[in-house]
Design a protein around this motif. Structure first.
Motif, short mmCIF file in Angstrom:
data_model
loop_
_atom_site.label_atom_id
_atom_site.label_comp_id
_atom_site.label_asym_id
_atom_site.label_seq_id
_atom_site.Cartn_x
_atom_site.Cartn_y
_atom_site.Cartn_z
N ASP A 25 0.95 -1.51 -0.04
CA ASP A 25 -0.53 0.46 0.03
C ASP A 25 1.10 1.12 -0.09
N ARG A 26 2.30 1.48 0.13
CA ARG A 26 3.12 2.75 0.56
C ARG A 26 4.22 2.12 -0.79
N ASP A 27 4.34 1.35 -1.29
CA ASP A 27 5.66 1.00 -1.84
C ASP A 27 5.82 1.92 -3.18
N PRO A 28 6.85 2.61 -2.27
CA PRO A 28 7.16 3.50 -4.27
C PRO A 28 7.54 3.19 -5.03
N ALA A 29 7.91 2.04 -5.35
CA ALA A 29 8.38 1.68 -6.77
C ALA A 29 7.63 1.14 -7.33
N ARG A 30 6.29 0.66 -6.72
CA ARG A 30 5.25 0.66 -7.48
C ARG A 30 3.33 1.68 -7.39
N LEU A 31 4.54 2.79 -7.13
CA LEU A 31 3.30 4.12 -7.91
C LEU A 31 4.19 4.69 -8.32
N VAL A 32 5.43 4.57 -8.70
CA VAL A 32 5.84 5.31 -9.70
C VAL A 32 5.45 4.02 -10.71
N ARG A 33 5.81 2.93 -10.91
CA ARG A 33 5.52 1.82 -11.67
C ARG A 33 4.14 1.88 -12.53
N LEU B 49 12.83 4.00 -10.16
CA LEU B 49 12.91 4.31 -11.41
C LEU B 49 13.37 2.42 -12.21
N ARG B 50 14.18 2.11 -11.40
CA ARG B 50 15.25 0.54 -11.61
C ARG B 50 13.55 0.00 -13.31
N GLY B 51 14.19 -0.12 -14.05
CA GLY B 51 13.51 -0.73 -15.20
C GLY B 51 12.68 0.25 -15.77
N CYS B 52 12.37 1.27 -15.25
CA CYS B 52 11.33 2.24 -15.87
C CYS B 52 12.16 3.50 -16.48
N ARG B 53 13.80 3.76 -16.54
CA ARG B 53 13.96 5.60 -16.60
C ARG B 53 13.79 5.78 -18.32
N GLN B 54 13.95 4.75 -19.02
CA GLN B 54 13.95 4.83 -20.27
C GLN B 54 12.12 5.53 -20.70
N ASP B 55 11.57 5.64 -20.06
CA ASP B 55 10.10 5.69 -20.50
C ASP B 55 9.42 6.81 -20.00
#
Length: 116
Positions: free
Chosen positions: A30-38, A64-70
């Protein structure tokens, strides 16, 4: 330094300000920053905006790991808190040495090789 050049046809449509993104709850669904960004990127957000004064660039970098290019990644600098820590105790610095130092620090904290 790379400078983004946008036209009306290529300008990002949606951005996300990450001022309140924090490390609290990392790994908690519910509070995972990576999930929010993705989730934001998956929903079409193409600009992520942070700042050195937010104190969260390391968190943003991990997210951003894994989606920086997006995404177009932005980070601000220049506002520095005074020794009292009060909201009215701050200054702005934008001399060339401070700009270089701030950008180098942001790149390191974000774990990226450039800001857009």
């Amino acid at each position: 330094m790379t400078v983004a050049t946008w036209t009306p046809d290529t300008a990002p449509l949606q951005g996300l300000g990450l001022m309140r993104l924090s490390d609290d709850g990392w790994g908690d669904d519910d509070r995972d920053p990576a999930r929010l960004v993705r989730a934001a990127v998956d929903a079409g957000v193409s600009v992520l905006d942070t700042a050195e004064m937010y104190g969260n660039e390391e968190v943003v970098g991990r997210a951003l790991r894994g989606c920086r290019q997006d995404v177009t990644l932005c980070s601000k600098f220049g506002v520095y808190w005074g020794p009292s820590g009060r909201m009215d105790d701050w200054s702005v610095r934008a001399d060339p040495a401070t700009v270089r130092s701030a950008i180098d620090g942001s790149l390191l904290r974000l774990g990226v090789d450039h800001l857009d």
